[in-house]
Write a protein that holds these residues in place. Structure first.
Motif, mmCIF file in Angstrom:
data_model
loop_
_atom_site.group_PDB
_atom_site.id
_atom_site.type_symbol
_atom_site.label_atom_id
_atom_site.label_comp_id
_atom_site.label_asym_id
_atom_site.label_seq_id
_atom_site.Cartn_x
_atom_site.Cartn_y
_atom_site.Cartn_z
ATOM 1 N N LEU A 145 -38.547 19.165 2.756
ATOM 2 C CA LEU A 145 -37.447 18.244 2.464
ATOM 3 C C LEU A 145 -37.771 16.835 2.951
ATOM 4 O O LEU A 145 -37.223 15.858 2.439
ATOM 5 N N TYR A 205 -30.986 23.025 -3.497
ATOM 6 C CA TYR A 205 -31.261 21.812 -2.727
ATOM 7 C C TYR A 205 -32.359 22.037 -1.691
ATOM 8 O O TYR A 205 -33.249 21.202 -1.510
ATOM 9 N N GLY A 209 -35.199 19.850 -2.743
ATOM 10 C CA GLY A 209 -35.157 18.645 -1.936
ATOM 11 C C GLY A 209 -34.670 17.424 -2.661
ATOM 12 O O GLY A 209 -34.797 16.303 -2.172
ATOM 13 N N ARG A 211 -31.467 15.482 -4.171
ATOM 14 C CA ARG A 211 -30.004 15.424 -4.231
ATOM 15 C C ARG A 211 -29.507 15.211 -5.655
ATOM 16 O O ARG A 211 -28.362 15.506 -5.977
ATOM 17 N N ARG A 255 -31.289 16.289 4.592
ATOM 18 C CA ARG A 255 -32.700 16.245 4.203
ATOM 19 C C ARG A 255 -33.589 15.676 5.306
ATOM 20 O O ARG A 255 -34.795 15.916 5.322
#
Length: 477
Positions: A145, A205, A209, A211, A255
């Protein structure tokens, strides 16, 4: 002068809202392509303008291009784009396009047997878990992430095959979105559907990674609430902007902080220059809100950027047309370029002092900055005018009296593309992020369309009643 320009932009947006498109019952809905664009002007132009003003006109990411004068000029260019957008949308509504609600005798409540989205969800989740398991486990997925955490831990990037499987796992996202929208319409199984959606999106997500993958489902949910539960009109716009900012901040912190925790790294906001010890400064002065700064870069370095591509026409083709051709297999196109080039990468190259090939990430200047690169201020006026026209055409869907599940999801996909195009400014990158990276989700939606049934249980052909609204081009007499 800056405060007067910002006040003028706020006034223009406020007046423009009064001309927002209306839905079938005659009320201006909160979510439309037109309103979304106005909201993006607020979030990516007006708010950053105020933030820079509070910072005494100093830029954070492009300091050598900053100062009050540069800020004023960049805001003025953005303001011209805003006016062109409003003009284009207004012209499209008044001059050429009219919306006709088609009469149909077909049942309006087509449904998909719950087993179909459940199968898609299970299939997609298994694919997501397979990618996690075969690429280092959940720890590695979390570290990916954050680029810095990934490099520190020596975690390798995903191979093309794993990325392909992860993309196909969007089947789960499609099933979860459809399940929630259908539950909102039918007013049953909502708690179950919402729980499934949260689990699926959370997994997506963590494995992706990005959004941006959350935009489509969130827009679809808001549209479904408006259509089936409570009319969400434009009066909720301030609340929506605050909510979007809050969600953006929360997702960014996840993240960053989650990988930091995994790698036993402490995030000290006092050690981050632009954060100045504050988590709010860390977010609001991040690259998320750097579009105005990047507009200043393209204004001052336009010729340099064009030189990287070979000219205006070449820049337009390379950043808008060529990336779409990446869908062609290399076996059919042996000379296919190795990577996608975008205006944002040229901006990064300038700020970092590298070549275009040396840019590892892109600093977006929005559709305003990208249009300026191609043809200067004239490009901004043309680009945003066309953009306004396109949003007006898309918003013709609002005139329908009843919303089907598929209509909501397709319209949500259109609005997602509007978001990406405004944020990045190029058709190529919009296609990659909004279509190519969503192939699994789009495939899942297509499969669901094939399994619709009406109230009597008879199958409905996928193309029947695909839209209750049609747009007709009518020459102005």
């Amino acid at each position: 002068m800056t405060i007067f320009i910002l006040a003028g932009l706020c006034l223009v947006v406020s007046i423009a809202v009064l001309n927002a498109p209306k839905d079938g019952p005659g009320r201006p809905p909160l979510v439309s392509a037109y309103n979304l664009t106005l909201g993006l002007f607020v979030v990516y132009i007006i708010i950053p303008g105020f933030l820079i003003l509070l910072n005494s006109g100093e830029f954070t990411w492009a300091r050598s291009y900053g100062g009050t004068i540069q800020l004023d000029l960049s805001l003025a260019v953005a303001g011209s784009g805003l006016i062109a957008f409003i003009f284009g949308a207004t012209l499209a509504r008044r001059a050429h396009f009219r919306t006709i609600v088609a009469k149909t005798t077909r049942p309006s409540r087509h449904a998909v047997p719950i087993v179909v989205p459940i199968i898609l969800i299970c299939t997609g989740m298994l694919l997501k878990l397979y990618v996690v398991y075969t690429t280092g486990g959940i720890d590695a997925a979390i570290l990916r992430l954050s680029n810095s955490a990934q490099e520190k831990a020596g975690i390798q990037d995903l191979q093309a095959s794993s990325i392909g499987i992860r993309t196909l796992s969007g089947l789960a996202d499609a099933g979860a979105i459809w399940l929630v929208v259908q539950s909102l319409r039918d007013r049953k199984n909502l708690a179950f559907s919402a729980t499934v959606l949260v689990v699926v999106l959370g997994t997506s997500y963590l494995t992706m990674g990005k959004r941006l993958a959350l935009i489509l489902p969130l827009i679809a949910i808001v549209l479904a609430i408006h259509a089936y539960r409570h009319r969400l009109t434009i009066k909720y716009a301030p609340l929506a902007i605050v909510g979007a900012l809050g969600l953006g901040m929360a997702s960014l912190l996840v993240r960053i902080l989650l990988p930091a925790s995994e790698s036993n790294t402490r995030v000290d906001y006092n050690q981050i220059d632009y954060a100045r010890g504050s988590v709010f400064n860390f977010y609001f002065y991040s690259l998320e809100f750097s579009s105005v700064e990047m507009i200043s870069v393209v204004r001052n370095a336009r010729e340099t950027i064009l030189g990287m591509f070979g000219g205006s026409l070449e820049a337009f083709v390379i950043t808008n047309i060529q990336p779409i051709a990446f869908t062609i297999p290399r076996s059919l196109w042996p000379g296919k370029p190795e990577r996608v080039y975008d205006i944002s990468y040229a901006i990064t190259a300038i700020l970092n002092g590298t070549s275009l090939d040396g840019a590892k990430a892109g600093y977006a200047s929005s559709i305003v900055g990208t249009s300026y690169v191609y043809l200067g201020v004239f490009g901004v006026l043309i680009g945003l005018g066309i953009f306004g026209w396109v949003t007006a055409v898309a918003d013709g869907a609002l005139k329908r009296n009843e919303w089907s599940v598929e209509a909501i999801i397709v319209y949500a996909l259109v609005l997602t593309l509007v978001f990406h195009l405004f944020r990045q400014g190029t058709l190529g990158w919009t296609f990659i992020v909004g279509i190519m990276q969503q192939y699994g989700t789009i495939l899942g939606i297509s499969i669901l369309l094939l399994f619709r049934v009406n109230k009597t249980g008879r199958a409905v052909r996928a193309l029947d009643s695909a839209s209750e609204v049609r747009l007709e081009v009518k020459a102005k007499s």
